[in-house]
Design a protein around this motif. Sequence first.
Motif, PDB file in Angstrom:
ATOM      1  N   ALA A   1       0.828  -1.209   0.000  1.00  0.00           N
ATOM      2  CA  ALA A   1       0.000   0.000   0.000  1.00  0.00           C
ATOM      3  C   ALA A   1       0.860   1.255   0.000  1.00  0.00           C
ATOM      4  N   GLU A   2       1.949   1.243   0.770  1.00  0.00           N
ATOM      5  CA  GLU A   2       2.819   2.408   0.821  1.00  0.00           C
ATOM      6  C   GLU A   2       3.594   2.566  -0.481  1.00  0.00           C
ATOM      7  N   GLN A   3       3.984   1.455  -1.087  1.00  0.00           N
ATOM      8  CA  GLN A   3       4.684   1.551  -2.370  1.00  0.00           C
ATOM      9  C   GLN A   3       3.762   2.127  -3.444  1.00  0.00           C
ATOM     10  N   LEU A   4       2.491   1.758  -3.426  1.00  0.00           N
ATOM     11  CA  LEU A   4       1.533   2.328  -4.358  1.00  0.00           C
ATOM     12  C   LEU A   4       1.375   3.820  -4.118  1.00  0.00           C
ATOM     13  N   ARG A   5       1.214   4.200  -2.851  1.00  0.00           N
ATOM     14  CA  ARG A   5       1.052   5.617  -2.522  1.00  0.00           C
ATOM     15  C   ARG A   5       2.283   6.404  -2.939  1.00  0.00           C
ATOM     16  N   ARG A   6       3.454   5.851  -2.665  1.00  0.00           N
ATOM     17  CA  ARG A   6       4.699   6.548  -2.984  1.00  0.00           C
ATOM     18  C   ARG A   6       4.879   6.672  -4.498  1.00  0.00           C
ATOM     19  N   PHE A   7       4.557   5.600  -5.232  1.00  0.00           N
ATOM     20  CA  PHE A   7       4.682   5.662  -6.686  1.00  0.00           C
ATOM     21  C   PHE A   7       3.804   6.772  -7.250  1.00  0.00           C
ATOM     22  N   ILE A   8       2.554   6.839  -6.820  1.00  0.00           N
ATOM     23  CA  ILE A   8       1.635   7.864  -7.325  1.00  0.00           C
ATOM     24  C   ILE A   8       2.171   9.249  -7.009  1.00  0.00           C
ATOM     25  N   SER A   9       2.637   9.433  -5.778  1.00  0.00           N
ATOM     26  CA  SER A   9       3.155  10.735  -5.358  1.00  0.00           C
ATOM     27  C   SER A   9       4.363  11.150  -6.194  1.00  0.00           C
ATOM     28  N   GLU A  10       5.293  10.224  -6.406  1.00  0.00           N
ATOM     29  CA  GLU A  10       6.508  10.540  -7.154  1.00  0.00           C
ATOM     30  C   GLU A  10       6.210  10.759  -8.639  1.00  0.00           C
ATOM     31  N   ALA A  11       5.319   9.948  -9.202  1.00  0.00           N
ATOM     32  CA  ALA A  11       4.978  10.096 -10.615  1.00  0.00           C
ATOM     33  C   ALA A  11       4.300  11.442 -10.868  1.00  0.00           C
ATOM     34  N   GLU A  12       3.417  11.833  -9.963  1.00  0.00           N
ATOM     35  CA  GLU A  12       2.752  13.133 -10.113  1.00  0.00           C
ATOM     36  C   GLU A  12       3.754  14.274  -9.957  1.00  0.00           C
ATOM     37  N   ALA A  13       4.731  14.093  -9.071  1.00  0.00           N
ATOM     38  CA  ALA A  13       5.762  15.125  -8.900  1.00  0.00           C
ATOM     39  C   ALA A  13       6.596  15.287 -10.170  1.00  0.00           C
ATOM     40  N   LEU A  14       6.701  14.227 -10.971  1.00  0.00           N
ATOM     41  CA  LEU A  14       7.436  14.288 -12.234  1.00  0.00           C
ATOM     42  C   LEU A  14       6.619  14.938 -13.352  1.00  0.00           C
ATOM     43  N   GLY A  15       5.334  15.157 -13.098  1.00  0.00           N
ATOM     44  CA  GLY A  15       4.477  15.747 -14.117  1.00  0.00           C
ATOM     45  C   GLY A  15       3.543  14.769 -14.789  1.00  0.00           C
ATOM     46  N   CYS A  16       3.490  13.518 -14.296  1.00  0.00           N
ATOM     47  CA  CYS A  16       2.553  12.537 -14.844  1.00  0.00           C
ATOM     48  C   CYS A  16       1.152  12.761 -14.282  1.00  0.00           C
ATOM     49  N   PHE A  17       0.158  12.317 -15.040  1.00  0.00           N
ATOM     50  CA  PHE A  17      -1.218  12.255 -14.554  1.00  0.00           C
ATOM     51  C   PHE A  17      -1.494  10.796 -14.200  1.00  0.00           C
ATOM     52  N   VAL A  18      -1.909  10.544 -12.964  1.00  0.00           N
ATOM     53  CA  VAL A  18      -2.070   9.167 -12.496  1.00  0.00           C
ATOM     54  C   VAL A  18      -3.528   8.933 -12.108  1.00  0.00           C
ATOM     55  N   TYR A  19      -4.070   7.790 -12.538  1.00  0.00           N
ATOM     56  CA  TYR A  19      -5.452   7.437 -12.255  1.00  0.00           C
ATOM     57  C   TYR A  19      -5.493   6.005 -11.713  1.00  0.00           C
ATOM     58  N   GLN A  20      -6.333   5.767 -10.724  1.00  0.00           N
ATOM     59  CA  GLN A  20      -6.648   4.408 -10.282  1.00  0.00           C
ATOM     60  C   GLN A  20      -8.054   4.118 -10.779  1.00  0.00           C
ATOM     61  N   VAL A  21      -8.172   3.203 -11.734  1.00  0.00           N
ATOM     62  CA  VAL A  21      -9.432   3.047 -12.450  1.00  0.00           C
ATOM     63  C   VAL A  21      -9.767   1.576 -12.690  1.00  0.00           C
ATOM     64  N   THR A  22     -11.064   1.315 -12.895  1.00  0.00           N
ATOM     65  CA  THR A  22     -11.506   0.017 -13.398  1.00  0.00           C
ATOM     66  C   THR A  22     -11.318   0.014 -14.917  1.00  0.00           C
ATOM     67  N   SER A  23     -11.537  -1.134 -15.536  1.00  0.00           N
ATOM     68  CA  SER A  23     -11.382  -1.222 -16.991  1.00  0.00           C
ATOM     69  C   SER A  23     -12.361  -0.295 -17.701  1.00  0.00           C
TER      70      SER A  23
END
Length: 212
Positions: A39-61
């Motif tokens: 759970a923390e690795q997921l949270r950290r990945f989203i935080s770091e990716a957004e800091a790089l300028g990515c748009f991140v979504y957690q979505v169903t198909s």
Amino acid sequence: MDAREQILGKLRKAQQPFTDVKPIADRRPMIPMADLSSAEQLRRFISEAEALGCFVYQVTSNEAIEQIMELIDGDKTVLSWDEQQLPMDGLQGMLESLGVAVGRHDDGDARVGITGVTAALAATGSLILESGAGSYRSTSLLPEVHIALMRAEQILLDLESWEEAQRREGYPAFTRASNTTIVSGPSKTADIAHQLVKGAHGPREVHVMILR
């Protein structure tokens, strides 16, 4: 046997360097993380990716299709990896039913490219992409908008963890793939007059969709 196999055969038979180097017993991560839970690795990945300028979504198909169509924004052609290289079944069929065709991998006019990922790194928000048959490198580099589809299970702690996994598996990212790319946000440069410009050598936007 073609010329490529002859060259590779000679390289495989050559003396291997550094065979006496012992593996590191106590590896110190470049970017330490106190909490190593999924759970923390997921949270950290989203935080770091957004800091790089990515748009991140957690979505169903279904939500992913809606978001992809919004990003396609009326375009009739996109680039995409083959279906077996994506973590989402039937994507190309759904796109075609909505009037969007998948173009040739070298179509420089396509504005959107859709790929999967081999792994994602929590510590830096980076994506690792392996190129090969059905997963062309140009899909993530030519279009202005890169959409990367992945699952949370593909998140690893850091680059060192990925390298260790590669070592255990015989380095498939280098023996199987034609190219391995580490993507850390959209393409950007500030070489000229220190003015930040996005999209200079690759996509201007990177959208990461974590399927659940």
